[in-house]
Design a protein around this motif. Structure first.
Motif, PDB file in Angstrom:
ATOM      1  N   LEU A  43      41.317  32.574  50.026  1.00 43.57           N
ATOM      2  CA  LEU A  43      41.122  31.142  50.232  1.00 43.57           C
ATOM      3  C   LEU A  43      42.367  30.482  50.793  1.00 43.57           C
ATOM      4  N   GLY A  44      43.520  30.955  50.355  1.00 40.59           N
ATOM      5  CA  GLY A  44      44.745  30.306  50.792  1.00 40.59           C
ATOM      6  C   GLY A  44      45.217  30.773  52.148  1.00 40.59           C
ATOM      7  N   ARG A  45      44.974  32.038  52.473  1.00 40.24           N
ATOM      8  CA  ARG A  45      45.668  32.604  53.606  1.00 40.24           C
ATOM      9  C   ARG A  45      44.838  33.298  54.659  1.00 40.24           C
ATOM     10  N   ARG A  46      43.524  33.307  54.518  1.00 42.24           N
ATOM     11  CA  ARG A  46      42.733  33.994  55.533  1.00 42.24           C
ATOM     12  C   ARG A  46      41.858  33.029  56.321  1.00 42.24           C
ATOM     13  N   GLN A  62      33.372  25.324  43.987  1.00 41.02           N
ATOM     14  CA  GLN A  62      33.938  26.604  44.369  1.00 41.02           C
ATOM     15  C   GLN A  62      33.248  27.702  43.579  1.00 41.02           C
ATOM     16  N   ALA A 101      40.408  37.920  41.047  1.00 40.50           N
ATOM     17  CA  ALA A 101      40.820  36.526  41.131  1.00 40.50           C
ATOM     18  C   ALA A 101      42.024  36.375  42.057  1.00 40.50           C
ATOM     19  N   ASP A 102      42.945  37.315  41.984  1.00 39.91           N
ATOM     20  CA  ASP A 102      44.115  37.278  42.861  1.00 39.91           C
ATOM     21  C   ASP A 102      43.679  37.368  44.312  1.00 39.91           C
ATOM     22  N   GLN A 103      42.783  38.278  44.598  1.00 44.34           N
ATOM     23  CA  GLN A 103      42.310  38.435  45.963  1.00 44.34           C
ATOM     24  C   GLN A 103      41.614  37.176  46.441  1.00 44.34           C
ATOM     25  N   LEU A 104      40.848  36.556  45.543  1.00 45.67           N
ATOM     26  CA  LEU A 104      40.162  35.328  45.921  1.00 45.67           C
ATOM     27  C   LEU A 104      41.161  34.268  46.357  1.00 45.67           C
ATOM     28  N   ALA A 105      42.221  34.125  45.592  1.00 43.32           N
ATOM     29  CA  ALA A 105      43.242  33.130  45.941  1.00 43.32           C
ATOM     30  C   ALA A 105      43.861  33.463  47.299  1.00 43.32           C
ATOM     31  N   LEU A 106      44.141  34.728  47.498  1.00 40.17           N
ATOM     32  CA  LEU A 106      44.717  35.133  48.780  1.00 40.17           C
ATOM     33  C   LEU A 106      43.760  34.811  49.923  1.00 40.17           C
ATOM     34  N   GLY A 128      35.053  28.572  50.610  1.00 38.13           N
ATOM     35  CA  GLY A 128      35.766  27.318  50.827  1.00 38.13           C
ATOM     36  C   GLY A 128      35.489  26.710  52.187  1.00 38.13           C
ATOM     37  N   LEU A 174      33.248  31.264  42.099  1.00 39.99           N
ATOM     38  CA  LEU A 174      34.316  32.176  41.697  1.00 39.99           C
ATOM     39  C   LEU A 174      33.867  33.617  41.779  1.00 39.99           C
ATOM     40  N   GLU A 193      37.599  36.109  58.606  1.00 40.55           N
ATOM     41  CA  GLU A 193      38.028  37.116  57.644  1.00 40.55           C
ATOM     42  C   GLU A 193      37.327  36.923  56.307  1.00 40.55           C
ATOM     43  N   ARG A 217      40.870  40.163  36.976  1.00 35.11           N
ATOM     44  CA  ARG A 217      42.052  39.426  37.397  1.00 35.11           C
ATOM     45  C   ARG A 217      42.477  39.806  38.799  1.00 35.11           C
TER      46      ARG A 217
END
Lengths: 254, 254
Positions: B168-171, B95, B161-166, B213, B97, B175, B158
DNA sequence: CGGATAGTTGAGTTATCTCAAATGCAGTGG
DNA sequence: CCACTGCATTTGAGATAACTCAACTATCCG
């Protein structure tokens, strides 16, 4: 409204104990701080400089603790119960960034600057304390040790964030869910909240879904499989790990 | 081995210009620092305390800059070229980052503590500079402003990093890829590296895949669609945004 | 007891992956 | 300068993990 508020002044020591959980970052942050002054008398601890005001709040489950755009002058520590910190898209898609357990700061970053865009929500009934950020910063100046520790906590949070990205980007649903369970168990264990592989588990499947980037339906299926395979058992909002070794294997742990 | 090394002593001002890019975090970190001392003479700037040593290195594309377990005493700033910071699983899943552009620290966290588990790799030929962390920390003590700025940069990281999680998890794949492109364009634009919607684009599809991802095959398909829909054009390692409005829409930007 | 929220299960759909083959392209050594 | 090797990209076909929808059941709370 539902918050019961208590205002107190407190010494550093009592701040620490206010942080509830001896394994949480909040406690560790203050632990042993002030050793630089050990030659001086105990009265120093009581000097005005070391006093800080906090307020205590209790809110019921499912209530919001911080709103996304709230630009608060306070730093929040969770004292009892579970909470969740997340970002939400306008169309409702939501990503949970972390679960907050007793002794956790809502975010280490919030100690220095107000955080934005994250919202924090109670999972169970939650008791939390609020300090004024400016008071906190004054302490930072007084005790340089604190800064050092703060950066450790911060680093930790970043490592967590890295792992989250790796999980979401590159791991299967089974792995993500298994790791979530193991991760929570580890954190609860540090707090003495695990008993013979059994822990309180107040999360709804919707929380697990939002934390792992999955669908509640799919979470249900995976948890079902895990239970049928005797890896875990969930009952009455508590979770038992019945086959830790195998659970770790499916989590690809270490 | 392939590094050409130059050791120099430098004043704060020259540290700043050494950080290459006036829009990068590294430059901003130092910008205007020292104003607390403006009443004093220019010689202060040259005092021994303000000197710091750096070394300059150049490595070819695809070479590793930092290994995952390297516990280095140095802080690294990218000066030319593109690099990538990533975590890799034992089975090869990787992954990314973040992409590192001129003026970026390998990680703001690395300014305070050695980072672990991340590896940094050159995408193009890369020139970077290394400071000793201890020298840097000495500066932090000398200039309290720096700490404040450092925390700003840190906060920024940070939020990323939050946006990255969003993402990867939800888009969706579309997108994620569209946002990656827009995000890079924005960062390059700040550095004056975009010309009428055209930018250098040295990334391999494998990089895009590891950042979003996804699979290289799928990245190829999506980029193909984007080009057929006249959103972008990729040629000779450069990328043109032909329909920014529509690209933003598919990115769900803002 | 009733209404809301949470969890389960099945059937069918879809986004993304895997595999594989074909093409292009860049650097290497003869 | 060419043939060669290795990487990058494109494209298609088929597989699969995870999703959507929907109906049903269980649980919680007043």
């Amino acid at each position: 409204m539902h918050a019961e508020v208590v205002q107190q002044k407190a010494s550093l020591e009592s701040i620490q104990s206010a942080c509830s959980c001896s394994a949480g970052p909040a406690y560790k942050l203050f632990q042993g701080v002030g050793t630089r002054k050990e030659a001086e008398t105990a009265e120093d601890w009581q000097s005005a400089d070391l006093l800080i005001k906090w307020s205590v709040h209790t809110i019921p489950a499912r209530r919001t603790i911080c709103h996304p755009k709230e630009w608060s002058e306070f730093v929040t520590v969770i004292c009892q119960g579970w909470a969740v910190s997340s970002i939400t898209l306008s169309d409702g898609r939501r990503q949970i960034l972390s679960f907050l357990l007793p002794g956790d700061f809502v975010s280490a970053a919030s100690l220095v600057e107000p955080i934005s865009d994250r919202s924090v929500e109670a999972v169970t009934e939650v008791t939390y304390r609020k300090f004024k950020r400016s008071d906190f910063k004054a302490l930072l100046v007084e005790f340089p040790d604190l800064t050092e520790r703060l950066s450790t906590i911060w680093l930790d949070e970043r490592a967590q964030a890295d792992q989250l990205a790796l999980d979401l980007g590159r791991r299967t649903a089974d792995e993500r869910i298994a790791r979530l369970i193991l991760n929570l168990m580890e954190r609860l264990a540090m707090r003495g909240m695990v008993n013979v592989q059994t822990m309180e588990f107040p999360l709804r499947q919707r929380h697990i879904a939002d934390a792992t980037g999955l669908t509640p339906v799919h979470v249900s299926k995976v948890l079902g499989e895990f239970q049928r395979a005797d890896l875990i058992e969930i009952n009455n909002r508590s979770l038992i790990i019945k086959n830790e070794k195998e659970l770790r294997r499916t989590a690809d742990w270490r």
